[in-house]
Design an enzyme around this catalytic site. Structure first.
Site, PDB file in Angstrom:
ATOM      1  CE  LYS A 174      -4.316  -2.050   1.313  1.00 51.90           C
ATOM      2  NZ  LYS A 174      -5.269  -2.223   2.433  1.00 51.90           N
ATOM      3  NE  ARG A 221      -7.666  -8.247   0.308  1.00 51.87           N
ATOM      4  CZ  ARG A 221      -7.269  -7.685  -0.777  1.00 51.87           C
ATOM      5  NH1 ARG A 221      -5.995  -6.723  -0.509  1.00 51.87           N
ATOM      6  NH2 ARG A 221      -7.522  -7.641  -1.918  1.00 51.87           N
TER       7      ARG A 221
END
Ligand code: HH2
Length: 246
Positions: free
Chosen positions: A193, A228
């Site tokens: 991210k 995840r």
């Protein structure tokens, strides 16, 4: 949980697994590397992303879910009830829900549900995220959703990067134990991210593996029950090392 985005525009792997055969092969590769769950998504929720019509999302995910479900537990990453229902029919047993609104679908089908926190909507969520106390607000939201869900298997996820500044993300990671203390199993998604790019001095999205593994290891060490990730192999190695050192 290995990420499998069957989209043209996901921020890290967009366009790579649009072909169902390529998607299946990548899913199976992640299983071989040690993933317990494959999370299939047909709509990018990256900051600024435009919504995808349901028929297009269905076209992307249904064949991939069906093919993978014979081999591994499949979760469906969607905000749409009709997509979740179709995926469950094809064998998905977990609804990964960034909108935290699909509990009725999971409850009716008797499958698991991941409730994730998001402030706002993907198109605008990074414009001006604001909280008085991000840890308390995210925790209270998730416990309220989880406790009223009517679903036997509920996971909660703070939604790293979903309507959060760099400082909000770090504060949530620093206080992950507060979420773990709720008693609900916690899922954390930091993989590749944008905040990792900022913290590493501008590493591009495909050069964030080490930062992703470091934050996944931190999350697991604080009690997260699932992470995840896009990079399954190094994350599984980190998980094994953590287990051994415990
Ligand atoms: N992050 C993304 C998507 N789904 N689900 C959960 N439970 N937690 C997360 O942190 C999470 C999620 C965003 O990442 P990605 O799927 O890689 O990108 P995109 O939304 O662009 O497809």
């Amino acid at each position: 949980m290995g990420v499998l985005n069957v989209t043209p525009d996901s921020f890290s792997d967009g366009g790579r697994w649009l072909d169902p055969g390529a998607a299946l092969a990548h899913g199976l590769r992640m299983v071989a590397e040690g993933a317990d769950v494959i999370d299939v998504g047909g709509e990018s929720t990256r900051p600024g992303a435009e919504p995808v019509p349901a028929d297009e999302e269905l076209r992307r995910v249904v064949p991939v879910v069906e093919a993978l479900a014979a081999h591994v537990r499949v979760s469906i990453d969607t905000r749409k009830p009709e997509v979740a229902e179709a995926a469950i029919e094809m064998g998905a047993t977990l609804v990964n829900d960034v909108s935290a609104s699909l509990a009725p679908v999971a409850a009716a089908a008797g499958v698991g549900w991941v409730a994730m926190h998001m402030q706002g909507h993907p198109r605008t969520m990074q414009e001006a995220p604001a909280y008085d106390d991000v840890v308390a607000e995210v925790g209270a939201f998730l416990v309220e959703r989880a406790s009223s869900a009517g679903v036997d298997e509920v996971w909660i996820d703070p939604g790293i990067g979903f309507g959060k500044t760099l400082e909000h993300n770090l504060t949530l990671l620093r206080h992950l134990e507060d979420l773990v203390a709720t008693g609900y199993p916690v899922v954390v998604g930091t993989s590749r991210k944008a905040f990792l790019g900022r913290l590493t001095g501008g590493a591009p999205v495909d050069d964030r593996v080490e930062a992703s593994v470091a934050t996944a290891a931190w999350a697991m060490s604080q009690g997260a029950a699932m992470v995840r990730v896009h990079d399954v192999r190094p994350t599984v190695q980190a998980a094994r090392l953590l287990d051994a050192s415990r």
